[in-house]
Design a protein around this motif. Structure first.
Motif, PDB file in Angstrom:
ATOM      1  N   VAL A  20       0.843  -1.203   0.000  1.00 11.27           N
ATOM      2  CA  VAL A  20       0.000   0.000   0.000  1.00 11.27           C
ATOM      3  C   VAL A  20       0.879   1.255   0.000  1.00 11.27           C
ATOM      4  O   VAL A  20       0.577   2.241  -0.666  1.00 11.27           O
ATOM      5  CB  VAL A  20      -0.959  -0.018   1.220  1.00 11.27           C
ATOM      6  CG1 VAL A  20      -1.700   1.294   1.356  1.00 11.27           C
ATOM      7  CG2 VAL A  20      -1.960  -1.154   1.075  1.00 11.27           C
ATOM      8  N   ARG A  21       2.008   1.178   0.689  1.00 11.69           N
ATOM      9  CA  ARG A  21       2.935   2.323   0.739  1.00 11.69           C
ATOM     10  C   ARG A  21       3.567   2.550  -0.638  1.00 11.69           C
ATOM     11  O   ARG A  21       3.731   3.686  -1.075  1.00 11.69           O
ATOM     12  CB  ARG A  21       4.006   2.034   1.797  1.00 11.69           C
ATOM     13  CG  ARG A  21       5.073   3.097   1.923  1.00 11.69           C
ATOM     14  CD  ARG A  21       4.572   4.302   2.657  1.00 11.69           C
ATOM     15  NE  ARG A  21       5.665   5.241   2.896  1.00 11.69           N
ATOM     16  CZ  ARG A  21       5.985   6.227   2.067  1.00 11.69           C
ATOM     17  NH1 ARG A  21       5.300   6.416   0.953  1.00 11.69           N
ATOM     18  NH2 ARG A  21       7.000   7.030   2.345  1.00 11.69           N
ATOM     19  N   VAL A  22       3.930   1.458  -1.305  1.00 14.22           N
ATOM     20  CA  VAL A  22       4.628   1.580  -2.587  1.00 14.22           C
ATOM     21  C   VAL A  22       3.657   1.952  -3.711  1.00 14.22           C
ATOM     22  O   VAL A  22       3.993   2.734  -4.599  1.00 14.22           O
ATOM     23  CB  VAL A  22       5.376   0.255  -2.922  1.00 14.22           C
ATOM     24  CG1 VAL A  22       5.847   0.239  -4.358  1.00 14.22           C
ATOM     25  CG2 VAL A  22       6.570   0.094  -2.006  1.00 14.22           C
ATOM     26  N   LEU A  88       7.139   5.037   6.986  1.00 13.65           N
ATOM     27  CA  LEU A  88       5.818   4.408   7.028  1.00 13.65           C
ATOM     28  C   LEU A  88       4.746   5.275   6.361  1.00 13.65           C
ATOM     29  O   LEU A  88       3.897   4.767   5.625  1.00 13.65           O
ATOM     30  CB  LEU A  88       5.445   4.154   8.491  1.00 13.65           C
ATOM     31  CG  LEU A  88       4.432   3.064   8.773  1.00 13.65           C
ATOM     32  CD1 LEU A  88       4.928   1.721   8.281  1.00 13.65           C
ATOM     33  CD2 LEU A  88       4.147   2.992  10.266  1.00 13.65           C
ATOM     34  N   ASP A  89       4.788   6.565   6.612  1.00 18.49           N
ATOM     35  CA  ASP A  89       3.714   7.453   6.141  1.00 18.49           C
ATOM     36  C   ASP A  89       4.109   8.297   4.945  1.00 18.49           C
ATOM     37  O   ASP A  89       3.250   8.777   4.213  1.00 18.49           O
ATOM     38  CB  ASP A  89       3.303   8.431   7.263  1.00 18.49           C
ATOM     39  CG  ASP A  89       2.784   7.705   8.476  1.00 18.49           C
ATOM     40  OD1 ASP A  89       2.324   6.572   8.322  1.00 18.49           O
ATOM     41  OD2 ASP A  89       2.854   8.269   9.584  1.00 18.49           O
ATOM     42  N   GLY A  90       5.399   8.565   4.794  1.00 18.20           N
ATOM     43  CA  GLY A  90       5.829   9.531   3.791  1.00 18.20           C
ATOM     44  C   GLY A  90       5.864  10.917   4.406  1.00 18.20           C
ATOM     45  O   GLY A  90       5.608  11.092   5.597  1.00 18.20           O
ATOM     46  N   THR A  91       6.157  11.888   3.587  1.00 16.38           N
ATOM     47  CA  THR A  91       6.267  13.259   4.067  1.00 16.38           C
ATOM     48  C   THR A  91       5.312  14.139   3.253  1.00 16.38           C
ATOM     49  O   THR A  91       5.020  13.817   2.108  1.00 16.38           O
ATOM     50  CB  THR A  91       7.742  13.738   3.920  1.00 16.38           C
ATOM     51  OG1 THR A  91       7.798  15.140   4.074  1.00 16.38           O
ATOM     52  CG2 THR A  91       8.315  13.399   2.568  1.00 16.38           C
ATOM     53  N   PRO A  92       4.798  15.223   3.840  1.00 19.04           N
ATOM     54  CA  PRO A  92       3.984  16.133   3.026  1.00 19.04           C
ATOM     55  C   PRO A  92       4.838  16.695   1.893  1.00 19.04           C
ATOM     56  O   PRO A  92       6.040  16.904   2.074  1.00 19.04           O
ATOM     57  CB  PRO A  92       3.592  17.246   4.010  1.00 19.04           C
ATOM     58  CG  PRO A  92       3.884  16.726   5.360  1.00 19.04           C
ATOM     59  CD  PRO A  92       4.946  15.707   5.221  1.00 19.04           C
ATOM     60  N   LEU A  93       4.221  16.919   0.751  1.00 22.05           N
ATOM     61  CA  LEU A  93       4.979  17.408  -0.404  1.00 22.05           C
ATOM     62  C   LEU A  93       4.295  18.639  -0.981  1.00 22.05           C
ATOM     63  O   LEU A  93       3.083  18.612  -1.247  1.00 22.05           O
ATOM     64  CB  LEU A  93       5.068  16.317  -1.482  1.00 22.05           C
ATOM     65  CG  LEU A  93       5.914  15.099  -1.132  1.00 22.05           C
ATOM     66  CD1 LEU A  93       5.691  13.991  -2.149  1.00 22.05           C
ATOM     67  CD2 LEU A  93       7.386  15.462  -1.061  1.00 22.05           C
TER      68      LEU A  93
END
Lengths: 156, 179
Positions: A20-22, A88-93
């Motif tokens: 789901v992350r990828v 796990l979550d990523g970063t805001p972009l």
């Protein structure tokens, strides 16, 4: 063997988290039908491998406890380590800033200007030049910050 | 009287853009993540290609044929199998295998237990246990003659087996069972 039941459940959960992350985040407040298919189909396929032909209540309880423990573990690591939370979550972009698109972010995250404009319209903004900044949040939603807010802050 | 909930003043922990909007973007991390994604998608593709070719069973690479030197017995089987997934092992007998209208076949216990032999077709006339395996006796007339053993391995891992027509040389090999 009981250990295989636990290992299968843990692997299934962690593999789904990775998938789901990828597969990536898509802008929008709700799941599209396209994403519904992905979520349910991935879940269903994982279930087949996790349960196999062992359909006892003990198995179900053990596997639920395994998944719950894995989830608790990930949540604890996420809380403790900022780097792990980013993985796990990523970063805001930022996708739009100072009247310019961030083209690298847009293309890699497969976001179009229409997606930003959708969110702008939802906030009552008639055109892109009224946007101060647009951010793709880690949880997938696009946040649009109007220019007038900034001006009001300055007046205040 | 209930005790007060502990509090902490708000800190400026989230980095700001232009010193006004707290976003907390980490583009450096994100670029590394994009690189990781490219690698992982390549790995996904390689896994799918390997799967189609049979590296994880049920394909071209997994099939194998073994014979003893006198061609008494020829074995068609899958050297890589998947756990809890049915497969067929076919045994072709040579002319020397049939003696007095019978074929006597020894199969090691590993074919029955870890490799999960479900049934033998046709059914043997006699089954005799001993010598760490089972000896099946089939009534036979002349070649071509073959039998099939339906397998369904329970456990992942490498499982050795031995099959032999009584009077011929044994065939020893192993089947790798993937989860």
């Amino acid at each position: 063997m009981a250990i295989f039941v636990i290992l299968r459940a843990a692997f299934g959960y962690l593999f789904l988290v990775l998938m789901v992350r990828v597969v990536g985040r898509r802008p929008g407040k709700q799941l599209t039908p396209f994403e519904f298919v992905l979520v349910f189909y991935l879940g269903g396929l994982t279930l087949t491998g996790m349960v196999g032909n062992e359909a006892s209540l003990t198995n179900a309880v053990t596997q639920i406890l395994t998944v719950a423990t894995c989830h608790y573990g990930l949540a604890a690591l996420r809380f403790r380590f900022d780097n792990f939370a980013q993985v796990l979550d990523g970063t805001p972009l930022i996708v739009l800033e100072k009247d310019c698109w961030r083209s690298e972010t847009m293309s890699r995250m497969r976001i179009q200007d229409d997606d930003v404009m959708d969110m702008a319209r939802a906030q009552g903004l008639p055109s892109l030049d009224r946007i101060d900044m647009a951010v793709l949040e880690a949880f997938g939603e696009l946040t649009v910050i109007p220019k007038k807010h900034k001006e009001e802050d300055n007046h205040a | 009287m209930p005790s007060q909930a502990p509090t902490q003043p708000i800190g400026d922990s989230v980095p700001k853009v232009d010193n006004t909007i707290a976003v907390g973007e980490n583009l450096e991390f994100q670029r590394k993540w994009w690189k990781f994604e490219r690698v992982i998608w390549s790995i996904f593709l390689l896994i799918l290609i390997a799967d189609v070719l049979g590296l994880f069973g049920r394909g071209w690479l997994s099939k194998d044929t073994l014979s003893d030197s006198a061609q008494t017995l020829t074995l068609n089987y899958e050297r890589i199998e998947r756990a809890s997934t049915p497969s067929i092992m076919t045994l072709h007998f040579g002319p020397k295998a049939i003696q007095n209208g019978r074929v006597r076949l020894y199969v090691s216990d590993s074919v029955v237990k870890p490799l999960g032999a479900q049934r033998i077709s046709p059914q043997p006339a006699v089954s005799t246990i001993g010598n760490d395996g089972i000896t099946y006796t089939f009534d036979a007339t002349q070649i071509p003659a073959s039998i099939q053993i339906a397998l369904e391995p329970s456990f992942p891992g490498r499982h050795s087996f031995r099959i032999q027509v009584i009077g011929g040389a044994p065939i020893e090999s192993a089947i790798f069972v993937v989860p």
